[in-house]
Design a protein around this motif. Structure first.
Motif, PDB file in Angstrom:
ATOM      1  N   LEU A  80       0.908  -1.135  -0.132  1.00  0.00           N
ATOM      2  CA  LEU A  80       0.031  -0.012   0.017  1.00  0.00           C
ATOM      3  C   LEU A  80       0.849   1.099  -0.086  1.00  0.00           C
ATOM      4  N   ALA A  95      -3.442   0.145  -3.292  1.00  0.00           N
ATOM      5  CA  ALA A  95      -2.799  -1.144  -3.563  1.00  0.00           C
ATOM      6  C   ALA A  95      -2.264  -1.316  -4.735  1.00  0.00           C
ATOM      7  N   ILE A 129      -9.564   1.670   0.078  1.00  0.00           N
ATOM      8  CA  ILE A 129      -8.238   1.578  -0.711  1.00  0.00           C
ATOM      9  C   ILE A 129      -8.550   1.426  -2.008  1.00  0.00           C
TER      10      ILE A 129
END
Length: 182
Positions: A80, A95, A129
């Motif tokens: 990440l 990611a 994310i």
């Protein structure tokens, strides 16, 4: 963060001995086919690894080196990081992954990316994310889907660092949101 362990992999800080394998990965035209810059020289690769490690040092997370204990001491990176500020999807946490070609098709990217995302939600407290890739990069898109991300077509963008006529300019965005409190 000391390391993230999965059933087959170890996500960890970078080591000097990772650099030759990382340079070989970055010198492979097939690995680098989705990047307009093409393959990297050893010097460029080492500089990139230093930048990846610096992100880990500054933030406590990043694109970690990945090893497959008993198989290979370095297979690539997964993790990440904060999105580059000049990209239209920021500010965000992304990611990402890049593995040496000899480790493709083994499920390593999915296994490691899933673990990194869980770490981001469970340990770092992120609520969202994302991941992005060249629209035609179907292998990366499949990894995104396998770790539970969903395509967000409204967020797709043309990469600002690529010329208008670059067929790799269009990027797709996938997101994963965790709404529960941490």
């Amino acid at each position: 963060m000391t390391a993230i362990r999965t059933p087959r992999l170890l996500l960890r800080r970078w080591r000097p001995e990772d650099l030759p394998a990382y340079a070989a990965l970055n010198a492979d035209p097939e690995v680098r086919r989705w990047w307009s810059a093409g393959v990297l020289t050893r010097r460029q690769s080492d500089a990139q690894a230093a930048k990846l490690q610096a992100h880990i040092e500054a933030h406590g997370f990043g694109f970690w080196a990945v090893e497959a204990p008993g198989v290979a001491p370095f297979v690539g990176f997964v993790g990440l990081q904060y999105v580059d500020a000049h990209l239209p999807v920021g500010p965000a946490v992304e990611a990402g992954w890049r593995l040496a070609r000899s480790f493709w098709g083994l499920g390593y990217a999915t296994e490691a990316a899933g673990a990194a995302v869980e770490y981001g939600f469970d340990r770092l407290g992120f609520r969202e994310i994302l991941a992005y890739a060249v629209a035609g990069n179907l292998p990366s898109r499949r990894v995104m889907e396998r770790i539970g991300m969903r395509h967000d077509p409204d967020a797709d963008f043309h990469h600002p660092d690529r010329p208008d006529d670059d067929p790799k300019r269009r990027h797709v965005v996938y997101r994963l949101v965790r709404n529960r409190p941490v």
